[in-house]
Scaffold this motif. Structure first.
Motif, short mmCIF file in Angstrom:
data_model
loop_
_atom_site.label_atom_id
_atom_site.label_comp_id
_atom_site.label_asym_id
_atom_site.label_seq_id
_atom_site.Cartn_x
_atom_site.Cartn_y
_atom_site.Cartn_z
N ASN A 1 0.80 -1.23 0.00
CA ASN A 1 0.00 0.00 0.00
C ASN A 1 0.84 1.28 0.00
OD1 ASN A 1 -2.60 -1.40 0.20
ND2 ASN A 1 -1.85 -1.96 2.23
N ALA A 2 2.12 1.18 -0.33
CA ALA A 2 2.96 2.38 -0.39
C ALA A 2 2.63 3.17 -1.66
CB ALA A 2 4.43 1.99 -0.38
N ASP A 3 2.79 4.47 -1.59
CA ASP A 3 2.57 5.34 -2.74
C ASP A 3 3.92 5.69 -3.34
OD1 ASP A 3 1.87 7.21 -4.62
OD2 ASP A 3 0.53 8.33 -3.29
N ASN B 1 -0.46 -4.03 -3.66
CA ASN B 1 -1.29 -2.83 -3.66
C ASN B 1 -0.49 -1.52 -3.63
OD1 ASN B 1 -3.76 -4.31 -3.68
ND2 ASN B 1 -3.47 -4.70 -1.50
N ALA B 2 0.78 -1.57 -3.95
CA ALA B 2 1.58 -0.34 -4.02
C ALA B 2 1.19 0.42 -5.29
CB ALA B 2 3.06 -0.67 -4.04
N ASP B 3 1.19 1.72 -5.22
CA ASP B 3 0.88 2.56 -6.37
C ASP B 3 2.19 2.94 -7.04
OD1 ASP B 3 0.07 4.39 -8.25
OD2 ASP B 3 -1.22 5.53 -6.88
N LEU B 4 2.42 2.39 -8.23
CA LEU B 4 3.67 2.62 -8.97
C LEU B 4 3.44 3.45 -10.22
CD1 LEU B 4 4.85 -1.03 -8.49
CD2 LEU B 4 6.08 0.96 -7.63
N GLN B 5 2.40 4.28 -10.24
CA GLN B 5 2.12 5.11 -11.41
C GLN B 5 3.33 5.98 -11.73
OE1 GLN B 5 -1.44 7.47 -11.70
NE2 GLN B 5 -2.54 6.07 -10.38
N ASN B 6 3.73 5.93 -12.97
CA ASN B 6 4.83 6.74 -13.49
C ASN B 6 6.15 6.53 -12.75
OD1 ASN B 6 3.10 8.02 -15.40
ND2 ASN B 6 2.30 9.23 -13.71
N ALA B 7 6.27 5.46 -11.99
CA ALA B 7 7.56 5.14 -11.36
C ALA B 7 8.53 4.74 -12.45
CB ALA B 7 7.39 4.03 -10.34
N ASP B 8 9.76 5.13 -12.32
CA ASP B 8 10.77 4.85 -13.34
C ASP B 8 11.37 3.47 -13.10
OD1 ASP B 8 12.83 4.73 -15.14
OD2 ASP B 8 13.56 6.73 -14.72
N PRO B 9 11.08 2.49 -13.98
CA PRO B 9 11.56 1.13 -13.78
C PRO B 9 12.91 0.82 -14.44
CG PRO B 9 10.05 1.16 -15.61
CD PRO B 9 10.13 2.58 -15.09
N GLN B 10 13.59 1.81 -15.00
CA GLN B 10 14.83 1.52 -15.72
C GLN B 10 15.81 0.78 -14.82
OE1 GLN B 10 16.61 4.80 -17.75
NE2 GLN B 10 14.64 5.56 -18.48
N GLY B 11 16.43 -0.21 -15.37
CA GLY B 11 17.41 -0.99 -14.64
C GLY B 11 16.83 -2.19 -13.91
N TYR B 12 15.49 -2.35 -13.94
CA TYR B 12 14.88 -3.50 -13.29
C TYR B 12 15.16 -4.75 -14.10
CZ TYR B 12 11.77 -1.21 -9.97
OH TYR B 12 11.26 -0.51 -8.94
N PRO B 13 15.57 -5.83 -13.45
CA PRO B 13 15.57 -7.11 -14.16
C PRO B 13 14.11 -7.54 -14.36
CG PRO B 13 16.23 -7.42 -11.88
CD PRO B 13 16.07 -5.94 -12.10
N GLN B 14 13.83 -8.22 -15.43
CA GLN B 14 12.45 -8.59 -15.73
C GLN B 14 11.80 -9.43 -14.63
OE1 GLN B 14 10.32 -7.56 -18.19
NE2 GLN B 14 11.97 -6.08 -18.43
N TRP B 15 12.57 -10.26 -13.92
CA TRP B 15 11.97 -11.07 -12.87
C TRP B 15 11.41 -10.18 -11.76
CZ3 TRP B 15 13.98 -10.10 -8.17
CH2 TRP B 15 15.28 -9.64 -8.10
N ALA B 16 11.99 -9.01 -11.54
CA ALA B 16 11.54 -8.13 -10.46
C ALA B 16 10.18 -7.51 -10.78
CB ALA B 16 12.56 -7.04 -10.21
N LEU B 17 9.83 -7.44 -12.06
CA LEU B 17 8.57 -6.82 -12.45
C LEU B 17 7.40 -7.79 -12.43
CD1 LEU B 17 9.88 -4.73 -15.48
CD2 LEU B 17 9.52 -3.97 -13.13
#
Length: 192
Positions: free
Chosen positions: A143-145, A163-179
């Motif tokens: 539930n973090a914003d 339930n975390a709100d990740l709108q427009n969070a910058d995912p660059q550098g994420y390995p695909q498994w983390a997503l």
């Protein structure tokens, strides 16, 4: 109305372990290189305070006002920061392992290279926070914003983002498994 105690504004290189400083005004104070382990700082005003290289392990900072505080390289392991106001705080390279940051306001906070392993960030407001290269392994972000947060190269291994709100969070550098399994309120704009 709370009784507030005002303290001198330079207390650097001081040993204040196990001290009760709750309800104290320490605004604009220099507490650099100070040992505040096990200190009670509930409801304390620490706006614009310099706490660089300070040890705050196991301290109680519930409901503390740390807006614009400089907490670079500060040891905050096992610290209770529930409901703390850390807006615009500089927490670069801070050690927040096992810290309790439930309901904390970290809007626009700089958490670059911070160690947040096993931290409890449930319901925390991290809008526009800079979490580049932060270690969030096993962190609880339920539930973090995280709207507009910069998460480039952040380590989210085993983090709970339910339930975390990740709108427009910058995912660059994420390995695909983390997503895998992450969802946003508006998937077309975020990590969805």
């Amino acid at each position: 109305m709370m009784p507030w105690r005002t303290v001198l504004n330079v207390l650097q290189n001081t040993d204040l372990q196990n001290t009760d400083l709750q309800n104290t005004v320490l605004q604009n104070t220099v507490l650099q290189n100070t040992d505040l382990q096990n200190t009670v700082l509930q409801n304390t005003v620490l706006q614009n305070t310099v706490l660089q290289n300070t040890v705050l392990q196991n301290a109680d900072l519930q409901n503390t006002d740390l807006q614009n505080a400089d907490l670079q390289n500060t040891d905050l392991q096992n610290t209770d920061l529930q409901n703390a106001d850390l807006q615009n705080a500089d927490l670069q390279n801070a050690d927040l392992q096992n810290a309790d940051l439930q309901n904390a306001d970290l809007q626009n906070a700089d958490l670059q290279n911070a160690d947040l392993q096993n931290a409890d960030l449930q319901n925390a407001d991290l809008q526009n926070a800079d979490l580049q290269n932060a270690d969030l392994q096993n962190a609880d972000l339920q539930n973090a914003d995280l709207q507009n947060a910069d998460l480039q190269n952040a380590d989210l291994q085993n983090a709970d983002l339910q339930n975390a709100d990740l709108q427009n969070a910058d995912p660059q550098g994420y390995p695909q498994w983390a997503l895998k399994g992450l969802q946003c309120i508006e998937p077309e704009q975020g990590l969805g």
